[in-house]
Structures are given as C-alpha cells and as structure tokens.
Design an enzyme around this catalytic site. Structure first.
Site, PDB file in Angstrom:
ATOM      1  N   CYS A  25      16.224   4.396   4.541  1.00  8.05           N
ATOM      2  CA  CYS A  25      15.927   3.146   5.627  1.00  8.05           C
ATOM      3  C   CYS A  25      17.138   3.172   6.621  1.00  8.05           C
ATOM      4  O   CYS A  25      16.516   2.921   7.867  1.00  8.05           O
ATOM      5  CB  CYS A  25      15.764   1.634   4.991  1.00  8.05           C
ATOM      6  SG  CYS A  25      14.242   1.590   3.955  1.00  8.05           S
ATOM      7  N   GLU A  84       5.448  -1.628  -3.656  1.00  6.11           N
ATOM      8  CA  GLU A  84       5.772  -0.627  -4.898  1.00  6.11           C
ATOM      9  C   GLU A  84       4.348   0.033  -5.483  1.00  6.11           C
ATOM     10  O   GLU A  84       3.305  -0.455  -4.753  1.00  6.11           O
ATOM     11  CB  GLU A  84       6.282  -1.225  -6.115  1.00  6.11           C
ATOM     12  CG  GLU A  84       8.088  -1.630  -5.789  1.00  6.11           C
ATOM     13  CD  GLU A  84       8.604  -2.114  -6.814  1.00  6.11           C
ATOM     14  OE1 GLU A  84       8.059  -2.437  -7.801  1.00  6.11           O
ATOM     15  OE2 GLU A  84       9.945  -2.264  -6.657  1.00  6.11           O
ATOM     16  N   GLU A 100      12.129  -2.761   4.925  1.00  4.76           N
ATOM     17  CA  GLU A 100      12.844  -2.644   6.369  1.00  4.76           C
ATOM     18  C   GLU A 100      11.808  -1.514   6.843  1.00  4.76           C
ATOM     19  O   GLU A 100      11.587  -1.591   8.078  1.00  4.76           O
ATOM     20  CB  GLU A 100      14.230  -1.852   6.070  1.00  4.76           C
ATOM     21  CG  GLU A 100      14.946  -2.828   5.423  1.00  4.76           C
ATOM     22  CD  GLU A 100      15.208  -2.461   3.988  1.00  4.76           C
ATOM     23  OE1 GLU A 100      14.275  -2.471   3.413  1.00  4.76           O
ATOM     24  OE2 GLU A 100      16.445  -2.934   3.449  1.00  4.76           O
ATOM     25  N   CYS A 156       9.908   0.830   1.189  1.00  2.00           N
ATOM     26  CA  CYS A 156      10.746  -0.458   1.413  1.00  2.00           C
ATOM     27  C   CYS A 156      10.478  -1.411   2.327  1.00  2.00           C
ATOM     28  O   CYS A 156       9.752  -1.138   3.443  1.00  2.00           O
ATOM     29  CB  CYS A 156      12.379  -0.302   1.570  1.00  2.00           C
ATOM     30  SG  CYS A 156      13.051   0.933   0.502  1.00  2.00           S
TER      31      CYS A 156
HETATM   32  N1  THU Z   1      14.058  -1.937  -1.507  1.00  2.00           N
HETATM   33  C1  THU Z   1      13.858  -2.587  -0.372  1.00  2.00           C
HETATM   34  O1  THU Z   1      12.824  -2.864  -0.228  1.00  2.00           O
HETATM   35  N2  THU Z   1      14.766  -2.114   0.539  1.00  2.00           N
HETATM   36  C2  THU Z   1      15.905  -1.739   0.405  1.00  2.00           C
HETATM   37  O2  THU Z   1      16.774  -1.439   1.118  1.00  2.00           O
HETATM   38  C3  THU Z   1      16.256  -1.354  -1.225  1.00  2.00           C
HETATM   39  C4  THU Z   1      15.217  -1.251  -2.124  1.00  2.00           C
HETATM   40  C5  THU Z   1      12.950  -1.977  -2.633  1.00  2.00           C
HETATM   41  C6  THU Z   1      12.416  -0.838  -3.070  1.00  2.00           C
HETATM   42  C7  THU Z   1      11.775  -1.372  -4.489  1.00  2.00           C
HETATM   43  O3  THU Z   1      10.544  -1.599  -4.302  1.00  2.00           O
HETATM   44  C8  THU Z   1      12.776  -2.140  -5.039  1.00  2.00           C
HETATM   45  O4  THU Z   1      13.593  -2.716  -3.802  1.00  2.00           O
HETATM   46  C9  THU Z   1      13.753  -1.615  -6.081  1.00  2.00           C
HETATM   47  O5  THU Z   1      14.340  -0.501  -5.729  1.00  2.00           O
END
Ligand code: THU
Length: 133
Positions: free
Chosen positions: A93, A47, A58, A56
């Site tokens: 993603c 983040e 993925e 994300c």
């Molecule tokens: N997030 C992921 O890493 N993968 C996903 O498929 C959904 C969301 C993360 C992004 C962010 O850091 C946190 O989850 C909340 O949205």
C-alpha cells in the site's frame, strides 16, 4: 488540512471499518482518502478465500478515488486496532500510495477510541520509493 474535514474523515474511517470483509484474519481496517479539494473516498479490506487476492483498505479507498477521476491525494486516514494500537500501512500500500503523492499525510486512528494516534508524511515511513519519473 481543514480541522472539520479531518474530523469528518476520521469518523468516516472508523464507521466504514464495520464493512470490512475479514472472515479469515478477523482484522478489520477502514481507510479514507482525502483529496486536495476535501473530497473523501472510503475503503475497507476485502479478504478472499484464496488469501493472496485480498485487497487492503488503503488501496480500496485509493482505487475508488482514482475511479472517480481524483488523483490529487492529500491524506489517507487509516482506522484499525490491534492490541490497543493502530497499525501502519503495509509495504504494498505504501508503494501504491506513493505513486500518487509521496508526501501525503498518513493519519493512524485507533478504531476503538476513535482518536488519532500517529500522524506523519508517507515519505517519513516510506523514503526512496520506486519511481520511473
Ligand atoms: N490490511 C489492511 O487492510 N491494511 C494494511 O495496511 C495492513 C493489512 C488487511 C489485509 C488483511 O485483510 C488483514 O488486514 C490482515 O492482514
């Protein structure tokens, strides 16, 4: 996919999730990309204070595979936990993954229990993806 490789990838996704950088949402995600030859590439969500620059887990894992020249993607294992359940990958993603293999396996792991909760092909949850090919 080979059972031993799958078990290893599941454990890696749960472990690597601890490295997620999620000070804003507090929602940690770990992902592992498995290639056709059984190689693994891990990623976490990273983040950012500007929020929109967040990446994300993925995509971090996929970009790591591509960086090493591996584009033959067989599966993505995603470890997370929200109210007792694993979550599905976000729309952005899904599109990024679909560009490499729209039929890859998507395996959702509950990061608390370490167990596989759901398994499907990417095309089941993301049919008719955008493509120029
Ligand atoms: N997030 C992921 O890493 N993968 C996903 O498929 C959904 C969301 C993360 C992004 C962010 O850091 C946190 O989850 C909340 O949205």
């Amino acid at each position: 996919m080979d059972r031993k490789i799958l078990d290893q990838a599941v454990r890696k996704a749960v472990e690597i999730r601890n490295n997620a950088h999620a000070p804003y949402s507090k929602f940690k995600v770990g992902a592992v990309i498995v290639t056709g030859s059984g190689e693994m590439f891990a990623g976490v969500n990273v983040e950012n204070s500007s929020y929109g620059a967040t990446v994300c887990a993925e995509r971090t894992a996929l970009f790591s595979a591509v960086t090493q020249g591996r584009k033959d993607i067989e599966a993505v294992i995603i470890a997370s936990e929200l109210e007792g359940k694993a979550v599905f990958p976000c729309g952005m993603c899904r599109q990024v993954l679909a560009d490499f293999n729209p039929e890859m396996r998507v395996i959702l792991v509950n990061a608390v229990t370490g167990l596989i909760e759901k398994e499907m092909s990417l095309s089941e949850i993301f049919p008719e993806h955008f493509t120029l090919r």
